[in-house]
Design a protein around this motif. Structure first.
Motif, PDB file in Angstrom:
ATOM      1  N   THR A  58       0.840  -1.196   0.000  1.00 20.13           N
ATOM      2  CA  THR A  58       0.000   0.000   0.000  1.00 20.13           C
ATOM      3  C   THR A  58       0.876   1.247   0.000  1.00 20.13           C
ATOM      4  N   ALA A  59       0.471   2.237  -0.771  1.00 15.94           N
ATOM      5  CA  ALA A  59       1.234   3.483  -0.835  1.00 15.94           C
ATOM      6  C   ALA A  59       1.235   4.178   0.520  1.00 15.94           C
ATOM      7  N   LYS A  60       2.399   4.722   0.884  1.00 19.38           N
ATOM      8  CA  LYS A  60       2.536   5.417   2.160  1.00 19.38           C
ATOM      9  C   LYS A  60       3.062   6.835   1.927  1.00 19.38           C
ATOM     10  N   ASP A  61       2.871   7.649   2.959  1.00 21.52           N
ATOM     11  CA  ASP A  61       3.393   9.024   2.936  1.00 21.52           C
ATOM     12  C   ASP A  61       2.925   9.809   1.729  1.00 21.52           C
ATOM     13  N   CYS A  62       1.671   9.560   1.320  1.00 26.73           N
ATOM     14  CA  CYS A  62       1.130  10.312   0.190  1.00 26.73           C
ATOM     15  C   CYS A  62       0.801  11.738   0.627  1.00 26.73           C
ATOM     16  N   VAL A  63       1.212  12.677  -0.166  1.00 29.51           N
ATOM     17  CA  VAL A  63       1.016  14.089   0.169  1.00 29.51           C
ATOM     18  C   VAL A  63       0.213  14.753  -0.931  1.00 29.51           C
ATOM     19  N   ALA A  64      -0.903  15.423  -0.549  1.00 34.14           N
ATOM     20  CA  ALA A  64      -1.730  16.127  -1.530  1.00 34.14           C
ATOM     21  C   ALA A  64      -1.086  17.457  -1.881  1.00 34.14           C
ATOM     22  N   PRO A  65      -0.982  17.798  -3.151  1.00 31.64           N
ATOM     23  CA  PRO A  65      -0.410  19.086  -3.548  1.00 31.64           C
ATOM     24  C   PRO A  65      -1.436  20.196  -3.355  1.00 31.64           C
ATOM     25  N   GLY A  66      -1.019  21.418  -3.681  1.00 27.94           N
ATOM     26  CA  GLY A  66      -1.953  22.528  -3.607  1.00 27.94           C
ATOM     27  C   GLY A  66      -3.112  22.344  -4.580  1.00 27.94           C
ATOM     28  N   GLU A  67      -4.296  22.794  -4.182  1.00 26.32           N
ATOM     29  CA  GLU A  67      -5.481  22.613  -4.999  1.00 26.32           C
ATOM     30  C   GLU A  67      -5.841  23.916  -5.724  1.00 26.32           C
ATOM     31  N   PRO A  68      -6.162  23.821  -7.007  1.00 19.82           N
ATOM     32  CA  PRO A  68      -6.590  25.027  -7.725  1.00 19.82           C
ATOM     33  C   PRO A  68      -7.956  25.496  -7.206  1.00 19.82           C
ATOM     34  N   THR A  69      -8.152  26.783  -7.271  1.00 15.24           N
ATOM     35  CA  THR A  69      -9.426  27.350  -6.815  1.00 15.24           C
ATOM     36  C   THR A  69     -10.050  28.187  -7.929  1.00 15.24           C
TER      37      THR A  69
ATOM     38  N   PHE B  66     -15.073  34.207 -15.088  1.00 12.90           N
ATOM     39  CA  PHE B  66     -14.579  33.062 -14.322  1.00 12.90           C
ATOM     40  C   PHE B  66     -13.067  33.195 -14.173  1.00 12.90           C
ATOM     41  N   GLN B  67     -12.567  32.922 -12.983  1.00 13.33           N
ATOM     42  CA  GLN B  67     -11.126  32.978 -12.733  1.00 13.33           C
ATOM     43  C   GLN B  67     -10.679  31.686 -12.057  1.00 13.33           C
ATOM     44  N   VAL B  68      -9.561  31.089 -12.588  1.00  7.75           N
ATOM     45  CA  VAL B  68      -8.981  29.873 -12.009  1.00  7.75           C
ATOM     46  C   VAL B  68      -7.549  30.179 -11.599  1.00  7.75           C
ATOM     47  N   GLU B  69      -7.223  29.912 -10.351  1.00  5.90           N
ATOM     48  CA  GLU B  69      -5.885  30.167  -9.815  1.00  5.90           C
ATOM     49  C   GLU B  69      -5.275  28.827  -9.389  1.00  5.90           C
ATOM     50  N   ASN B  70      -4.095  28.527  -9.924  1.00  7.16           N
ATOM     51  CA  ASN B  70      -3.423  27.262  -9.632  1.00  7.16           C
ATOM     52  C   ASN B  70      -2.150  27.548  -8.837  1.00  7.16           C
ATOM     53  N   PRO B  71      -1.987  26.970  -7.633  1.00  8.98           N
ATOM     54  CA  PRO B  71      -0.777  27.232  -6.840  1.00  8.98           C
ATOM     55  C   PRO B  71       0.459  26.625  -7.493  1.00  8.98           C
TER      56      PRO B  71
ATOM     57  N   THR C  53      -1.183  20.874 -13.530  1.00 11.33           N
ATOM     58  CA  THR C  53      -1.878  21.528 -14.634  1.00 11.33           C
ATOM     59  C   THR C  53      -3.318  21.019 -14.729  1.00 11.33           C
ATOM     60  N   VAL C  54      -4.254  21.961 -14.816  1.00  5.31           N
ATOM     61  CA  VAL C  54      -5.671  21.605 -14.887  1.00  5.31           C
ATOM     62  C   VAL C  54      -6.289  22.235 -16.128  1.00  5.31           C
TER      63      VAL C  54
ATOM     64  N   LEU D 242      -9.928  26.815 -20.372  1.00  7.35           N
ATOM     65  CA  LEU D 242      -8.798  27.372 -19.633  1.00  7.35           C
ATOM     66  C   LEU D 242      -7.830  26.246 -19.279  1.00  7.35           C
ATOM     67  N   VAL D 243      -6.583  26.378 -19.720  1.00  3.93           N
ATOM     68  CA  VAL D 243      -5.520  25.449 -19.329  1.00  3.93           C
ATOM     69  C   VAL D 243      -4.606  26.218 -18.384  1.00  3.93           C
ATOM     70  N   VAL D 244      -4.598  25.801 -17.127  1.00  6.57           N
ATOM     71  CA  VAL D 244      -3.908  26.563 -16.096  1.00  6.57           C
ATOM     72  C   VAL D 244      -2.764  25.727 -15.534  1.00  6.57           C
ATOM     73  N   LYS D 245      -1.549  26.191 -15.750  1.00 14.62           N
ATOM     74  CA  LYS D 245      -0.368  25.495 -15.246  1.00 14.62           C
ATOM     75  C   LYS D 245      -0.086  25.916 -13.806  1.00 14.62           C
ATOM     76  N   PRO D 246       0.751  25.139 -13.084  1.00 11.17           N
ATOM     77  CA  PRO D 246       1.089  25.516 -11.715  1.00 11.17           C
ATOM     78  C   PRO D 246       1.658  26.932 -11.652  1.00 11.17           C
ATOM     79  N   GLY D 247       1.156  27.710 -10.692  1.00 12.31           N
ATOM     80  CA  GLY D 247       1.612  29.082 -10.520  1.00 12.31           C
ATOM     81  C   GLY D 247       0.933  30.087 -11.430  1.00 12.31           C
TER      82      GLY D 247
END
Length: 376
Positions: free
Chosen positions: A231-242, A254-259, A264-265, A279-284
Motif C-alpha cells: 500500500t502506498a505510504k506518505d502520500c502528500v496532496a499538492p496545492g489545490e486550484p481554486t 470566471f477565474q482559475v488560480e493554480n498554486p 496543470t488543470v 482554460l488550461v492553467v499550469k502551476p503558478g
C-alpha cells in the motif's frame, strides 16, 4: 654342384644370422590438433614395436622429445613414453604405446626419438623417430560469455486512489542482449515487453488485476518480482486550484488560480448562448474567461475533480439600476433641490453580498500524490 651347394648354404646362414636384426625395430607416428581454448598444440605420439616370435615385452632405452619455438629447441616430455629401468620391460610388443604432450601455440616443429630393448635383451640398432612441422600458430580464441540481460522491475503503488499499479521495467546499460519481460496480474492479466540495454518502459496494471503481480524475464530462473503490491505510504496532496466568479453589469467572469505546487488543470466553460471557452492553467498561473452578459445567460463548468458542475447563471448586480433622469427626484419638484441622502445604500450592499457569495464558490479539486517505489 659343390660350388652351388656351398653358395646356398652361405645364403641360408646369412639369412639366419640377419633375421634377428631385421625383426627387432620400432615405428613412431605423430598427429597434432590445435586447442583454441588454451592456444596450445595437442600432440599424440604412437610407438609400435616389432620383434620375433617368443619376444613379449620391451622397454624404452631412449626417449627424447624436442620442440622448436622462435628458433630455439626445447626438450619436453611425452606422457606415457619414457625410459624404463634396466631389466624392466613394461610394454607388450603386441600393443601400441600412445603418449600425449601439449606444446606452445607458437611452436614451429616437434620430434620424438626412441630406442627399444626387448626382453630377449636384444637392443634396437638405430634410433626410431618421428617429427611434425606446424605451418601456422595455434592461437587462443576467446569465447565471449553467453549474452545476458540485466533486468530490473520497480513496482509503484499509486497514491491517487484509483488502485492502478505502475511496473517500471529496466535493462542495465551493461546488458549484452534485450530483456524479455512478462508482467502477470490476477484474473488473466498478462503483458509482455522487450527492453533494449540501457532502456526502460512502464506497464500499468489496472486495480482489478493488481491483487498480486509477477514479473519474469526470459533469461532468469526465478521471478524478478512476485508479491502483492504494498500500500502506498506518505502520500502528500499538492496545492489545490481554486475558482471564483465575478458578475458585472455587462459580463460574467470566471477565474482559475493554480498554486505553484499544483498540477496543470483544464477547465471547459460552456455557455447556453455563444461559444465555449477552455482554460488550461499550469502551476503558478491564473487564467480568466469572460462571457458577455445577456438576460438568461448560464455557464456550465467541466473539469476533472470538479465538485459541482451545475450551471452558473448571470445575475445583474443591483448597482447597475439608476433613476430615470426624466423623473423628478423624490421629495422635490422639478428643478427643485434634491433631498439629502440618508441611511445605508441597501441596493449596493445587496449587490456586493451576491458578488462575494459567488466569488467563494469552488469549481473543482484536482488531487496529485507522491508515489512510493518498491524494488524487486
Amino acid at each position: 654342384m659343390a660350388v652351388t651347394a656351398s653358395t646356398l648354404i652361405g645364403i641360408a646362414g646369412a639369412l639366419t644370422l640377419g633375421s634377428p636384426a631385421s625383426a627387432h625395430h620400432s615405428v613412431v607416428k605423430v598427429t597434432a590438433e590445435c586447442d583454441t581454448a588454451a592456444g596450445e598444440w595437442v600432440t599424440t605420439w604412437t610407438v609400435n614395436s616389432y620383434a620375433p616370435e617368443g619376444v613379449h615385452n620391451y622397454r624404452f632405452a631412449k626417449a627424447e622429445a624436442t620442440s622448436v619455438v622462435n628458433g630455439t629447441a626445447t626438450p619436453f616430455t611425452v606422457d606415457g613414453i619414457a625410459v624404463s629401468e634396466p631389466g624392466v620391460y613394461p610394454h607388450p610388443v603386441s600393443t601400441p604405446v600412445v603418449g600425449n604432450a601439449r606444446l606452445s601455440g607458437d611452436a614451429t616443429e616437434a620430434s620424438l626419438t626412441v630406442k627399444a630393448q626387448w626382453d630377449n635383451e636384444w637392443n634396437e640398432k638405430d634410433d626410431s623417430s618421428a617429427s611434425i612441422k606446424f605451418s601456422e600458430s595455434c592461437d587462443k580464441v576467446v569465447t565471449p560469455p553467453p549474452a545476458a540481460a540485466n533486468p530490473k522491475a520497480t513496482v509503484t503503488a499509486d497514491c491517487d486512489g484509483d488502485g492502478d499499479v505502475a511496473v517500471k521495467l529496466e535493462n542495465g546499460a551493461e546488458a549484452t542482449r534485450d530483456a524479455a519481460f512478462t508482467v502477470t496480474g490476477t484474473d488473466g492479466f498478462t503483458k509482455t515487453a522487450t527492453v533494449a540495454a540501457g532502456k526502460d518502459t512502464t506497464i500499468t496494471v489496472p486495480a482489478r488485476n493488481a491483487a498480486r503481480i509477477t514479473v519474469t524475464e526470459a533469461g532468469q530462473k526465478a521471478p524478478i518480482f512476485d508479491a502483492k503490491p504494498a500500500t502506498a505510504k506518505d502520500c502528500v496532496a499538492p496545492g489545490e486550484p481554486t475558482g471564483s466568479i465575478k458578475m458585472t453589469c455587462d459580463a460574467l467572469i470566471f477565474q482559475v488560480e493554480n498554486p505553484k505546487d499544483g498540477k496543470t488543470v483544464t477547465v471547459t466553460l460552456t455557455p447556453n448562448k455563444g461559444d465555449a471557452q477552455t482554460l488550461v492553467v499550469k502551476p503558478g498561473e491564473t487564467r480568466t474567461a469572460t462571457f458577455k452578459a445577456v438576460e438568461g445567460l448560464t455557464v456550465t463548468p467541466r473539469a476533472d475533480g470538479l465538485d459541482d458542475a451545475s450551471p452558473i447563471a448571470w445575475e445583474k448586480p443591483a448597482k447597475c439600476t439608476s433613476p430615470n433622469p426624466s423623473t423628478p427626484p423624490a421629495g422635490g419638484g422639478a428643478g427643485g433641490p434634491a433631498l439629502p441622502k440618508t441611511g445605508a445604500p441597501a441596493g449596493l450592499i445587496a449587490g456586493g453580498a451576491a458578488a462575494l457569495l459567488a466569488a467563494g464558490a469552488v469549481l473543482f479539486v484536482v488531487a496529485r500524490r507522491r508515489r512510493i517505489r518498491f524494488t524487486a
